[in-house]
Design a protein around this motif. Structure first.
Motif, PDB file in Angstrom:
ATOM      1  N   GLN A   6     -17.596  32.890  -1.760  1.00  0.00           N
ATOM      2  CA  GLN A   6     -16.810  33.368  -0.664  1.00  0.00           C
ATOM      3  C   GLN A   6     -15.357  33.119  -0.813  1.00  0.00           C
ATOM      4  N   TRP A  54     -18.824  28.519   1.439  1.00  0.00           N
ATOM      5  CA  TRP A  54     -19.012  29.144   2.508  1.00  0.00           C
ATOM      6  C   TRP A  54     -17.947  29.015   3.475  1.00  0.00           C
ATOM      7  N   ASP A  60     -14.088  33.982   9.248  1.00  0.00           N
ATOM      8  CA  ASP A  60     -14.365  35.380   9.164  1.00  0.00           C
ATOM      9  C   ASP A  60     -14.325  36.327  10.447  1.00  0.00           C
ATOM     10  N   ASP A 161     -17.493  38.564   0.375  1.00  0.00           N
ATOM     11  CA  ASP A 161     -18.895  37.792   0.160  1.00  0.00           C
ATOM     12  C   ASP A 161     -19.526  37.967  -0.931  1.00  0.00           C
TER      13      ASP A 161
END
Length: 171
Positions: A6, A54, A60, A161
């Motif tokens: 990520q 993550w 995001d 991603d």
């Protein structure tokens, strides 16, 4: 820690993107490793701002880090050692770049890789990965012939991603 797939990355304006791609092509033309070999649509010149196993939802969706375009200067070549060698263009640190990086690190937190922590991070744009020492020497000699600083802008912040092989703009 899980695999680091990520990332949050700065994308470059069309002029800087094209200039880096010309360096990728010069390496390929000389039959040297180059980012040019990776033909995926998501493969483009970028400055990695954060890498973690993550990312928080606030990264995001753009809530954690506001992005405004700013000027970027790519400087000389840098060689990173390790199991294999990576060749890159240094990014000359600016207040805008360092401020954005610090805000990104704060948003991602301790999940980030050690070498991406403020004070340890070397901003760069990768030209080639997995070079042997001989290839690295050849690549540096080739690109050093006409090296000069490249000026442009960081125009977008994207999320990559690597697990889902998906990218999107942040903010």
């Amino acid at each position: 820690m899980a695999s680091m797939v990520q990332s949050a990355e700065l994308l470059l304006d069309a002029g800087l993107d094209a200039a880096v791609r010309r360096e990728w092509a010069a390496l390929s033309d000389a039959e040297l490793p180059s980012q040019n070999r990776h033909r995926g649509e998501s493969n483009r010149p970028h400055i990695t701002m954060a890498v973690a196993s993550w990312m928080p939802d606030a990264v995001d969706d753009g809530a954690a880090v506001r992005f405004d375009p700013f000027q970027v200067r790519l400087g000389g070549l840098v060689v990173f050692g390790g199991r294999t060698i990576t060749l890159a263009r240094l990014v000359v640190p600016s207040n805008d770049l360092l401020d954005l990086h610090a805000r990104m690190f704060e948003a991602v937190g301790e999940r980030s890789l050690d070498h991406l922590q403020p004070g340890r991070w070397t901003p760069h744009v990768t030209l080639a990965r997995r070079l042997t020492p001989e290839e690295a020497g050849d690549a540096v000699r080739l690109l050093s012939r006409n090296i000069e600083d490249l000026l442009g802008s960081a125009v977008a912040l994207r999320r990559w991603d690597g697990e889902a092989k998906r990218e999107w703009r942040i903010g």
